[in-house]
Design an enzyme around this catalytic site. Structure first.
Site, PDB file in Angstrom:
ATOM      1  N   ASP A 103       0.866  -1.185   0.000  1.00  0.00           N
ATOM      2  CA  ASP A 103       0.000   0.000   0.000  1.00  0.00           C
ATOM      3  C   ASP A 103       0.904   1.238   0.000  1.00  0.00           C
ATOM      4  OD1 ASP A 103      -2.353   1.492   0.302  1.00  0.00           O
ATOM      5  OD2 ASP A 103      -2.450   1.200   2.445  1.00  0.00           O
ATOM      6  N   ASP A 159      -7.762  -8.987   5.581  1.00  0.00           N
ATOM      7  CA  ASP A 159      -8.853  -8.645   6.503  1.00  0.00           C
ATOM      8  C   ASP A 159      -9.170  -7.161   6.564  1.00  0.00           C
ATOM      9  OD1 ASP A 159      -6.400  -7.894   7.863  1.00  0.00           O
ATOM     10  OD2 ASP A 159      -7.647  -7.658   9.649  1.00  0.00           O
TER      11      ASP A 159
HETATM   12  P1  IMP Z   1       1.787  -0.394   3.830  1.00  0.00           P
HETATM   13  O1  IMP Z   1       2.846  -0.338   4.884  1.00  0.00           O
HETATM   14  O2  IMP Z   1       0.966   0.882   3.820  1.00  0.00           O
HETATM   15  O3  IMP Z   1       2.302  -0.728   2.455  1.00  0.00           O
HETATM   16  O4  IMP Z   1       0.757  -1.484   4.276  1.00  0.00           O
HETATM   17  C1  IMP Z   1       0.967  -2.814   4.132  1.00  0.00           C
HETATM   18  C2  IMP Z   1       0.051  -3.613   5.025  1.00  0.00           C
HETATM   19  O5  IMP Z   1      -1.130  -2.878   5.369  1.00  0.00           O
HETATM   20  C3  IMP Z   1      -0.449  -4.832   4.296  1.00  0.00           C
HETATM   21  O6  IMP Z   1       0.397  -5.923   4.515  1.00  0.00           O
HETATM   22  C4  IMP Z   1      -1.800  -5.034   4.900  1.00  0.00           C
HETATM   23  O7  IMP Z   1      -1.676  -5.795   6.096  1.00  0.00           O
HETATM   24  C5  IMP Z   1      -2.280  -3.659   5.264  1.00  0.00           C
HETATM   25  N1  IMP Z   1      -3.156  -3.094   4.213  1.00  0.00           N
HETATM   26  C6  IMP Z   1      -2.896  -2.081   3.362  1.00  0.00           C
HETATM   27  N2  IMP Z   1      -3.917  -1.858   2.526  1.00  0.00           N
HETATM   28  C7  IMP Z   1      -4.859  -2.755   2.856  1.00  0.00           C
HETATM   29  C8  IMP Z   1      -6.164  -3.057   2.324  1.00  0.00           C
HETATM   30  O8  IMP Z   1      -6.679  -2.453   1.372  1.00  0.00           O
HETATM   31  N3  IMP Z   1      -6.814  -4.086   2.933  1.00  0.00           N
HETATM   32  C9  IMP Z   1      -6.299  -4.786   3.981  1.00  0.00           C
HETATM   33  N4  IMP Z   1      -5.101  -4.545   4.490  1.00  0.00           N
HETATM   34  C10 IMP Z   1      -4.376  -3.541   3.941  1.00  0.00           C
END
Ligand code: IMP
Length: 177
Positions: A103, A159
């Site tokens: 994300d 989730d």
């Molecule tokens: P980042 O650090 O923002 O890249 O987030 C990564 C983590 O956030 C992922 O491994 C997910 O656990 C959670 N995450 C980010 N976006 C989503 C989503 O749309 N649905 C569910 N979990 C998400």
């Protein structure tokens, strides 16, 4: 009783199966004979990892790591910690990280740095889904399943506050951040 948002299908179970097959073929070609160490990030990657590795018909090792970033919220805090670490040595191994969704990129960047410091022979990333519209840090994804829109993704192990992991399709829910 908290109102349940309704999940909408983004990718059907058949599309997911075809994509996991494609990723397994790519990984098989690159890692066959290398006894790689596959590291799944809990909990979101468990279903993907299980389907992926049963298609990899060669010796490999499996580990899981638990990171804290989101807690029970929906926005990455940016403060990432290893909550439960690895049982295997990473040094000199061909390491492939398996992630459910990239994300902002904060979580995976942290983990790739953390693993890189342990001097693996190689370090690559396989992500089931990528939400590039929300990226804060550039991330190179070596094996990518699906690019997803800026929606909250659930299902196939992923989730929303511990809900919807059981859905066999990749879905989205309308939630307020
Ligand atoms: P980042 O650090 O923002 O890249 O987030 C990564 C983590 O956030 C992922 O491994 C997910 O656990 C959670 N995450 C980010 N976006 C989503 C989503 O749309 N649905 C569910 N979990 C998400």
């Amino acid at each position: 009783m908290i109102a349940q948002p309704k999940p909408h299908i983004l990718f059907t179970r058949d599309e997911v199966e075809a994509t996991v097959n494609r990723l397994a073929a790519e990984i098989r070609q690159d890692y066959h004979g290398k006894n790689p160490l596959l590291i799944g990030i809990l909990k979101g990657s468990f279903m993907f990892m299980a389907d992926l590795i049963r298609l990899l018909d060669f010796p490999l090792e499996v580990e899981f790591i638990t990171l804290s970033s989101y807690g029970r919220g929906r926005e990455s805090s940016g403060q990432i910690r290893v909550v439960k670490g690895l049982g295997a040595e990473v040094k000199s191994r061909d390491v492939l990280v398996i992630e459910d969704i990239v994300d902002t990129g904060l979580t995976i960047s942290f983990l790739l740095d953390y693993l890189g410091q342990k001097k693996p022979a190689s370090l690559k990333l396989c992500a089931l889904t990528d939400k590039p519209s929300r990226r804060k840090i550039p991330v190179a994804i070596d094996y990518l399943g699906f690019t997803v829109p800026n929606k909250f993704i659930v299902g196939y192990g992923i989730d929303w506050d511990e809900r919807f992991r059981y859905l066999p399709d990749i879905c989205f829910v309308e939630v307020e951040n």
